[in-house]
Design an enzyme around this catalytic site. Structure first.
Site, short mmCIF file in Angstrom:
data_model
loop_
_atom_site.label_atom_id
_atom_site.label_comp_id
_atom_site.label_asym_id
_atom_site.label_seq_id
_atom_site.Cartn_x
_atom_site.Cartn_y
_atom_site.Cartn_z
NE ARG A 123 6.17 1.35 1.97
CZ ARG A 123 5.82 1.12 3.22
NH1 ARG A 123 6.34 1.84 4.21
NH2 ARG A 123 4.95 0.19 3.52
CE1 TYR A 155 10.13 -2.48 -3.19
CE2 TYR A 155 9.66 -0.66 -1.71
CZ TYR A 155 9.25 -1.79 -2.38
OH TYR A 155 7.95 -2.22 -2.25
CE LYS A 193 3.01 3.23 -1.00
NZ LYS A 193 1.74 2.69 -0.71
CG HIS A 245 -1.75 3.71 1.97
ND1 HIS A 245 -1.25 2.80 2.89
CD2 HIS A 245 -1.34 3.28 0.77
CE1 HIS A 245 -0.58 1.86 2.24
NE2 HIS A 245 -0.62 2.12 0.97
CB SER A 254 2.14 -1.82 2.83
OG SER A 254 2.24 -0.42 2.76
CB CYS A 289 -3.59 -5.22 4.24
SG CYS A 289 -2.36 -5.50 5.51
CG ASP A 298 -0.69 2.26 -3.10
OD1 ASP A 298 -0.97 1.48 -2.19
OD2 ASP A 298 0.37 2.93 -3.12
NE ARG A 350 5.38 -4.26 -3.52
CZ ARG A 350 4.31 -3.80 -2.88
NH1 ARG A 350 3.34 -3.22 -3.54
NH2 ARG A 350 4.19 -3.93 -1.58
P1 GTP Z 1 0.56 -2.75 -1.21
O1 GTP Z 1 0.68 -2.68 -2.70
O2 GTP Z 1 1.80 -3.17 -0.51
O3 GTP Z 1 0.02 -1.49 -0.61
O4 GTP Z 1 -0.46 -3.97 -0.88
P2 GTP Z 1 -2.02 -4.05 -1.20
O5 GTP Z 1 -2.78 -3.44 -0.08
O6 GTP Z 1 -2.31 -3.57 -2.55
O7 GTP Z 1 -2.28 -5.63 -1.10
P3 GTP Z 1 -2.51 -6.69 -2.28
O8 GTP Z 1 -3.84 -6.54 -2.92
O9 GTP Z 1 -1.34 -6.69 -3.16
O10 GTP Z 1 -2.53 -8.02 -1.43
C1 GTP Z 1 -1.45 -8.38 -0.61
C2 GTP Z 1 -1.47 -9.87 -0.33
O11 GTP Z 1 -2.69 -10.21 0.32
C3 GTP Z 1 -1.39 -10.70 -1.60
O12 GTP Z 1 -0.58 -11.82 -1.37
C4 GTP Z 1 -2.84 -11.12 -1.82
O13 GTP Z 1 -2.93 -12.34 -2.51
C5 GTP Z 1 -3.39 -11.20 -0.41
N1 GTP Z 1 -4.83 -10.87 -0.38
C6 GTP Z 1 -5.44 -9.83 -0.98
N2 GTP Z 1 -6.79 -9.86 -0.78
C7 GTP Z 1 -7.03 -10.94 -0.02
C8 GTP Z 1 -8.22 -11.51 0.53
O14 GTP Z 1 -9.34 -11.02 0.35
N3 GTP Z 1 -8.07 -12.64 1.29
C9 GTP Z 1 -6.83 -13.19 1.51
N4 GTP Z 1 -6.77 -14.29 2.26
N5 GTP Z 1 -5.70 -12.69 0.99
C10 GTP Z 1 -5.78 -11.58 0.24
C1 SPV Z 2 3.46 -0.15 -0.10
O1 SPV Z 2 4.39 -0.58 0.58
O2 SPV Z 2 2.42 0.31 0.42
C2 SPV Z 2 3.53 -0.19 -1.56
C3 SPV Z 2 4.80 -0.48 -2.14
O3 SPV Z 2 2.59 0.09 -2.27
S1 SPV Z 2 5.79 0.89 -2.12
O4 SPV Z 2 5.43 1.75 -3.25
O5 SPV Z 2 7.13 0.42 -2.30
O6 SPV Z 2 5.67 1.63 -0.91
MN MN Z 3 -0.99 -2.60 -3.95
#
Ligand code: GTP
Ligand code: SPV
Ligand code: MN
Length: 591
Positions: free
Chosen positions: A78, A206, A215, A235, A257, A259, A284, A376
């Site tokens: 983004r 993207y 979003k 979110h 994002s 996290c 999400d 992704r």
């Molecule tokens: P977006 O899709 O961008 O909104 O991200 P998200 O909030 O869905 O995060 P996601 O679950 O994809 O995790 C993002 C990164 O953090 C990945 O590389 C995960 O492996 C890592 N991660 C997720 N949960 C944990 C956790 O509990 N501990 C640690 N150390 N890393 C984590």
């Molecule tokens: C984020 O960045 O929070 C995502 C990926 O989930 S995107 O849909 O590209 O914003």
């Molecule tokens: Mn996600």
């Protein structure tokens, strides 16, 4: 190209037909294709995308129905600096958003879009955000010249005839126009017109910039509509947690994002938690509205997951691995010689040879990562073994807890509970997190990200806080509010908390707090688990001493934390609810 396929309008909605005609006159495509969401159409589009080099067919024995897309290297995340909220006044958009007047933005983008689809196909993509038949669901129509967007929208939303059926002859739908142009960051704008329920996105292909349901509609336009219509567009992941005695608790979680939302939403409890079960409603976005039972009800407006690949493995997130085992579009991951996918963290051993996300030969000696850090997968939620039964429920699920959380190496304890709703709003409003690869720009910088909505709030952030406070009087049975941090580190830079499935321990305490079962102590930040009521049984390499470190509240760190809230508070000063200032004073006095 089979010009017959879906090329006649599959709706009699005159507002839709009129608008498509206007956009066609502007963009001047060679051909117009109306999408109906059928299997036949999917097959045809996929073949066309492969022929055009937009998709690569992956190894169908290992990954049936899966395809691969490589984006331009300048278009991998983004772009917040190119994202605008175009309201009549700058004040309505507020100090945390980029603003341009609707007239000026329309003029600028009309220039970019004129003739932008010459020699190209214009796809009309109707989509429904939310379960069919839900009073909370909304319809969008995205007009795009990207077949990658069409195929991705088909996974991420309820795309096709179902949306036109839901809309009928209603004129109330989101108008989204997406033109790839030449995918040049210099000509990239993601413009939102909340007062027209419209979006125009140019110059990017993207996910978050181009899949307009996510979003753009579900959060930026959604939050604007929610404020007017007395609901919340957030979110947030949505999950259900079931105890061995069959008590089911639904919680949402707002983490910025990158996290941990997707991971948390489908976590598998460790062996010690026999009988406990976690199911995914959404990973999400949550749309939440007070229900007739006095509780806040949430639906997931999406139908698929657009998840971060790196770090996802059979160890960290087996449900995500199963979800993306078929019918998935992968973007910017690495490829093995036999056309399987790979990314950093997928397997313990690194393959000897790969093609990296830029299409170059890659070996373990290569300096750069094989998969882009924000590579992704787009996968249908139906594939998720942990999908909640309620994911398609038009009434949504009743929410007992809202969890805020960020990525912080210091300061923030593993978990605490806000004293009440107003305190919880303050906790969410003052959230901080280190930036990740999900947005372009520096990674690892701590920034304020109120309720994980900094890049997604479609109006003035001060008014958004007021809206959250006001919701208190519309929800007789309020969810409890919590704050978590999975990412605190020790002196040697290692994560203090093992995370992933072990997060079940925190979730259990939260669910039991909501049911009045678990004990807590009053700490300066809020309620924290009592030693007896935080389950550490069966954990390896983790004990009460380490928990104490993960839970520590360091007064010096908190002094800095509270002082650094000045930036946000000053920025929003004119619209900041006084409740938040009072909460800050109370926190200082408790510290
Ligand atoms: P977006 O899709 O961008 O909104 O991200 P998200 O909030 O869905 O995060 P996601 O679950 O994809 O995790 C993002 C990164 O953090 C990945 O590389 C995960 O492996 C890592 N991660 C997720 N949960 C944990 C956790 O509990 N501990 C640690 N150390 N890393 C984590
Ligand atoms: C984020 O960045 O929070 C995502 C990926 O989930 S995107 O849909 O590209 O914003
Ligand atoms: Mn996600």
């Amino acid at each position: 190209m089979d010009a017959k396929t879906g090329s006649k309008p599959n709706t009699t909605n005159s507002a839709v037909i009129r608008w498509v005609k206007d956009v066609a006159a502007l963009c001047q495509p060679d051909e117009i294709v109306w999408c109906n969401g059928s299997e036949k159409e999917k097959k045809l589009f996929t073949e066309q995308a492969i022929a055009a080099g937009v998709l690569i067919e992956l190894n169908q024995k290992k990954l049936p129905g899966c395809y691969y897309h490589r984006s331009k290297p300048n278009d991998v995340a983004r772009t917040e600096q190119a994202t605008f909220i175009c309201t009549e006044t700058a004040h309505e958009a507020g100090a945390t958003n980029n603003w341009m007047s609707p007239r000026e933005m329309h003029n600028k983008l009309r220039g970019f879009c004129t003739g932008a689809m010459r020699g190209r196909t214009m796809y009309i993509v109707p989509y429904l955000m939310g379960p069919a038949g839900s009073p909370m669901s909304k319809v969008g129509v995205e007009i795009t010249d990207s077949i990658y967007v069409v195929l991705s929208m088909r996974i991420m939303t309820r795309m096709g005839q179902v949306a036109f059926d839901h809309l009928g002859n209603n004129e109330d739908f989101n108008r989204g126009l997406h033109c790839m142009l030449d995918v040049d960051p210099e000509r990239r704008y993601i413009a939102h017109f909340p007062q027209e329920n419209a979006i125009i996105s140019v110059g990017s292909n993207y996910g978050g910039n181009a899949l307009l349901g996510k979003k753009c509609l579900a959060l930026r336009i959604g939050s604007y509509l929610a404020q007017r219509e007395c609901w919340l567009a957030e979110h947030m992941l949505i999950l259900g947690v079931e105890s061995p005695t069959g008590e089911k608790t639904f919680v949402t979680g707002a983490f910025p994002s990158g996290c941990g939302k997707t991971n948390f939403s489908m976590l598998i409890p460790p062996p010690h938690f026999a009988g406990w079960k976690v199911t995914t409603v959404g990973d999400d976005i949550a749309w939440m509205k007070p229900g007739s039972d006095g509780r806040l009800h949430a639906i997931n407006p999406e139908a698929g997951y657009f998840g971060v690949a790196p770090g996802t493995s059979e160890q960290t997130n087996p449900n995500a691995m199963a979800t993306m085992s078929c019918d998935t579009i992968y973007t910017n991951v690495a490829l093995t010689p036999d056309l399987d996918v790979w990314w950093e963290g997928k397997t313990e051993s690194t393959p000897k040879e790969l093609i990296d996300w830029k299409g170059q030969r890659w070996t373990p000696d290569s300096k750069e990562k094989a998969a882009h850090a924000n590579s992704r997968f787009a996968a249908p939620m139906k594939n998720n073994p942990a999908l909640a039964r309620e994911a398609d429920d038009p009434q949504g699920v009743p929410i007992s807890a809202i969890i805020f959380g960020g990525r912080r190496a210091t300061t923030m304890p593993l978990v605490y509970q806000a004293f009440n709703w107003i305190h919880g709003v303050y906790v969410g409003a003052t959230m901080t997190s280190e930036t990740t690869a999900a947005a372009t720009g520096a990674v690892g910088q701590v920034r304020r990200d109120p309720m994980a909505m900094l890049p997604f709030c479609g109006y003035n952030m001060g008014h958004y806080f007021q809206h959250w406070l006001r919701m208190r009087s519309h929800i007789p049975i309020l969810p409890r509010i919590f704050h978590v941090n999975w990412f605190r580190k020790d002196e040697s830079g290692k994560y203090l908390w093992p995370g992933y499935g072990e997060n079940m321990r925190v979730l259990k305490w939260i669910a039991e707090r909501c049911r009045g079962h678990a004990q807590a102590w009053e700490a300066p930040l809020g309620w924290v688990p009592s030693a007896d009521d935080f389950d550490l049984d069966g954990m390896k390499n983790f004990d009460r001493t380490r928990l104490a470190k993960a839970q520590a509240i360091d007064t010096e760190e908190w002094r800095r934390e509270v002082l650094s809230q000045d930036g946000l508070f000053l920025k929003l000063y004119a619209d900041l609810p006084k409740e938040l200032t009072f909460q800050r004073e109370l926190l200082v006095s408790r510290l």
